[in-house]
Design a protein around this motif. Structure first.
Motif, PDB file in Angstrom:
ATOM      1  N   ILE A  57       0.841  -1.203   0.000  1.00 58.74           N
ATOM      2  CA  ILE A  57       0.000   0.000   0.000  1.00 58.74           C
ATOM      3  C   ILE A  57       0.874   1.251   0.000  1.00 58.74           C
ATOM      4  O   ILE A  57       0.594   2.231  -0.691  1.00 58.74           O
ATOM      5  CB  ILE A  57      -0.965  -0.003   1.202  1.00 58.74           C
ATOM      6  CG1 ILE A  57      -1.874  -1.226   1.162  1.00 58.74           C
ATOM      7  CG2 ILE A  57      -1.772   1.285   1.262  1.00 58.74           C
ATOM      8  CD1 ILE A  57      -2.690  -1.370  -0.096  1.00 58.74           C
ATOM      9  N   ARG A  58       1.977   1.213   0.754  1.00 59.53           N
ATOM     10  CA  ARG A  58       2.905   2.352   0.785  1.00 59.53           C
ATOM     11  C   ARG A  58       3.487   2.603  -0.608  1.00 59.53           C
ATOM     12  O   ARG A  58       3.575   3.744  -1.065  1.00 59.53           O
ATOM     13  CB  ARG A  58       4.029   2.074   1.791  1.00 59.53           C
ATOM     14  CG  ARG A  58       4.944   3.247   2.031  1.00 59.53           C
ATOM     15  CD  ARG A  58       6.031   2.956   3.085  1.00 59.53           C
ATOM     16  NE  ARG A  58       5.538   2.237   4.244  1.00 59.53           N
ATOM     17  CZ  ARG A  58       5.864   0.968   4.565  1.00 59.53           C
ATOM     18  NH1 ARG A  58       6.709   0.282   3.821  1.00 59.53           N
ATOM     19  NH2 ARG A  58       5.374   0.393   5.629  1.00 59.53           N
ATOM     20  N   LEU A  59       3.862   1.546  -1.318  1.00 62.02           N
ATOM     21  CA  LEU A  59       4.398   1.702  -2.670  1.00 62.02           C
ATOM     22  C   LEU A  59       3.347   2.251  -3.624  1.00 62.02           C
ATOM     23  O   LEU A  59       3.662   3.031  -4.523  1.00 62.02           O
ATOM     24  CB  LEU A  59       4.930   0.360  -3.182  1.00 62.02           C
ATOM     25  CG  LEU A  59       6.191  -0.166  -2.507  1.00 62.02           C
ATOM     26  CD1 LEU A  59       6.533  -1.559  -3.019  1.00 62.02           C
ATOM     27  CD2 LEU A  59       7.351   0.786  -2.712  1.00 62.02           C
ATOM     28  N   CYS A  60       2.087   1.872  -3.422  1.00 59.60           N
ATOM     29  CA  CYS A  60       1.001   2.423  -4.246  1.00 59.60           C
ATOM     30  C   CYS A  60       0.865   3.922  -4.003  1.00 59.60           C
ATOM     31  O   CYS A  60       0.769   4.708  -4.940  1.00 59.60           O
ATOM     32  CB  CYS A  60      -0.322   1.724  -3.938  1.00 59.60           C
ATOM     33  SG  CYS A  60      -0.417   0.034  -4.523  1.00 59.60           S
ATOM     34  N   LYS A  61       0.850   4.304  -2.731  1.00 58.30           N
ATOM     35  CA  LYS A  61       0.690   5.724  -2.385  1.00 58.30           C
ATOM     36  C   LYS A  61       1.858   6.558  -2.887  1.00 58.30           C
ATOM     37  O   LYS A  61       1.687   7.721  -3.237  1.00 58.30           O
ATOM     38  CB  LYS A  61       0.530   5.884  -0.873  1.00 58.30           C
ATOM     39  CG  LYS A  61      -0.801   5.399  -0.371  1.00 58.30           C
ATOM     40  CD  LYS A  61      -0.919   5.576   1.130  1.00 58.30           C
ATOM     41  CE  LYS A  61      -2.273   5.083   1.611  1.00 58.30           C
ATOM     42  NZ  LYS A  61      -2.402   5.192   3.074  1.00 58.30           N
ATOM     43  N   GLN A  62       3.056   5.975  -2.923  1.00 58.88           N
ATOM     44  CA  GLN A  62       4.232   6.694  -3.396  1.00 58.88           C
ATOM     45  C   GLN A  62       4.326   6.704  -4.918  1.00 58.88           C
ATOM     46  O   GLN A  62       5.189   7.347  -5.487  1.00 58.88           O
ATOM     47  CB  GLN A  62       5.501   6.071  -2.806  1.00 58.88           C
ATOM     48  CG  GLN A  62       5.623   6.255  -1.318  1.00 58.88           C
ATOM     49  CD  GLN A  62       6.799   5.496  -0.719  1.00 58.88           C
ATOM     50  OE1 GLN A  62       7.421   4.655  -1.371  1.00 58.88           O
ATOM     51  NE2 GLN A  62       7.097   5.779   0.540  1.00 58.88           N
ATOM     52  N   ALA A  70      -8.344   4.819  -7.436  1.00 57.12           N
ATOM     53  CA  ALA A  70      -9.115   4.879  -6.196  1.00 57.12           C
ATOM     54  C   ALA A  70      -9.215   3.526  -5.497  1.00 57.12           C
ATOM     55  O   ALA A  70     -10.027   3.354  -4.614  1.00 57.12           O
ATOM     56  CB  ALA A  70     -10.513   5.447  -6.446  1.00 57.12           C
ATOM     57  N   ASN A  71      -8.400   2.547  -5.880  1.00 56.52           N
ATOM     58  CA  ASN A  71      -8.422   1.249  -5.219  1.00 56.52           C
ATOM     59  C   ASN A  71      -7.017   0.651  -5.207  1.00 56.52           C
ATOM     60  O   ASN A  71      -6.643  -0.069  -6.119  1.00 56.52           O
ATOM     61  CB  ASN A  71      -9.399   0.295  -5.907  1.00 56.52           C
ATOM     62  CG  ASN A  71      -9.622  -0.971  -5.102  1.00 56.52           C
ATOM     63  OD1 ASN A  71      -8.922  -1.230  -4.129  1.00 56.52           O
ATOM     64  ND2 ASN A  71     -10.597  -1.744  -5.500  1.00 56.52           N
ATOM     65  N   PRO A  72      -6.249   0.908  -4.139  1.00 58.16           N
ATOM     66  CA  PRO A  72      -4.887   0.378  -4.109  1.00 58.16           C
ATOM     67  C   PRO A  72      -4.820  -1.109  -3.773  1.00 58.16           C
ATOM     68  O   PRO A  72      -3.764  -1.618  -3.472  1.00 58.16           O
ATOM     69  CB  PRO A  72      -4.220   1.219  -3.019  1.00 58.16           C
ATOM     70  CG  PRO A  72      -5.330   1.588  -2.115  1.00 58.16           C
ATOM     71  CD  PRO A  72      -6.538   1.763  -3.009  1.00 58.16           C
ATOM     72  N   HIS A  73      -5.962  -1.811  -3.836  1.00 56.75           N
ATOM     73  CA  HIS A  73      -5.966  -3.240  -3.546  1.00 56.75           C
ATOM     74  C   HIS A  73      -6.241  -4.083  -4.786  1.00 56.75           C
ATOM     75  O   HIS A  73      -6.384  -5.288  -4.696  1.00 56.75           O
ATOM     76  CB  HIS A  73      -7.000  -3.566  -2.463  1.00 56.75           C
ATOM     77  CG  HIS A  73      -6.706  -2.885  -1.164  1.00 56.75           C
ATOM     78  ND1 HIS A  73      -5.691  -3.296  -0.328  1.00 56.75           N
ATOM     79  CD2 HIS A  73      -7.263  -1.806  -0.583  1.00 56.75           C
ATOM     80  CE1 HIS A  73      -5.659  -2.501   0.737  1.00 56.75           C
ATOM     81  NE2 HIS A  73      -6.583  -1.593   0.601  1.00 56.75           N
ATOM     82  N   GLY A  91      15.601   0.049  -9.625  1.00 59.83           N
ATOM     83  CA  GLY A  91      14.641   1.031  -9.145  1.00 59.83           C
ATOM     84  C   GLY A  91      14.929   1.415  -7.710  1.00 59.83           C
ATOM     85  O   GLY A  91      16.001   1.138  -7.162  1.00 59.83           O
ATOM     86  N   VAL A  92      13.959   2.015  -7.087  1.00 64.53           N
ATOM     87  CA  VAL A  92      14.114   2.485  -5.713  1.00 64.53           C
ATOM     88  C   VAL A  92      14.519   1.357  -4.773  1.00 64.53           C
ATOM     89  O   VAL A  92      15.356   1.524  -3.902  1.00 64.53           O
ATOM     90  CB  VAL A  92      12.790   3.128  -5.241  1.00 64.53           C
ATOM     91  CG1 VAL A  92      12.830   3.430  -3.771  1.00 64.53           C
ATOM     92  CG2 VAL A  92      12.530   4.389  -6.032  1.00 64.53           C
ATOM     93  N   TYR A  93      13.910   0.191  -4.954  1.00 60.73           N
ATOM     94  CA  TYR A  93      14.212  -0.926  -4.068  1.00 60.73           C
ATOM     95  C   TYR A  93      15.063  -1.992  -4.743  1.00 60.73           C
ATOM     96  O   TYR A  93      15.338  -3.025  -4.175  1.00 60.73           O
ATOM     97  CB  TYR A  93      12.913  -1.556  -3.549  1.00 60.73           C
ATOM     98  CG  TYR A  93      12.152  -0.598  -2.688  1.00 60.73           C
ATOM     99  CD1 TYR A  93      12.533  -0.376  -1.384  1.00 60.73           C
ATOM    100  CD2 TYR A  93      11.079   0.111  -3.198  1.00 60.73           C
ATOM    101  CE1 TYR A  93      11.861   0.529  -0.594  1.00 60.73           C
ATOM    102  CE2 TYR A  93      10.392   1.015  -2.410  1.00 60.73           C
ATOM    103  CZ  TYR A  93      10.787   1.213  -1.109  1.00 60.73           C
ATOM    104  OH  TYR A  93      10.119   2.112  -0.333  1.00 60.73           O
TER     105      TYR A  93
END
Length: 111
Positions: A57-62, A70-73, A91-93
């Protein structure tokens, strides 16, 4: 049939999504509408990656993982797999450079 107000709200969400993602938003929406049965859930991504729900979810928000507006799931398989590949290859990770060889020292026994 969808009521007129709900229809307008959905069209508004799509327009907002297209404005926020000018490069690939239309392609993502087309893929979703054409192949909506190929959606992945957060649990599916957890099984693929071994990451926790909170991390996904954090990666979705970022903005690192593409998800349904409107649905990060819910995730579309193609863009998600591309994003996961990019995150892992520099990439970042992802790994930024090759692993350095470990230096070993030889010692004499008993010294």
């Amino acid at each position: 049939m969808v009521e007129n107000a709900e229809f307008c709200a959905l069209v508004g969400l799509m327009a907002q999504y297209l404005e926020q993602h000018p490069k690939d938003g239309a392609e993502r929406l087309r893929e979703f509408m054409g192949r909506g049965d190929h959606l992945l859930s957060t649990d599916d991504v957890m099984n693929l990656t071994g990451w926790s729900r909170a991390h996904i979810i954090r990666l979705c928000k970022q903005g690192y993982l593409p998800h349904i507006p409107a649905n990060p799931h819910k995730f579309i398989r193609g863009p998600l797999m591309q994003a996961l590949h990019e995150l892992q290859t520099g990439g970042v990770y992802g790994r930024q450079k090759t692993r350095a060889k470990r230096k070993t020292t030889k010692t004499k026994k008993g010294e």
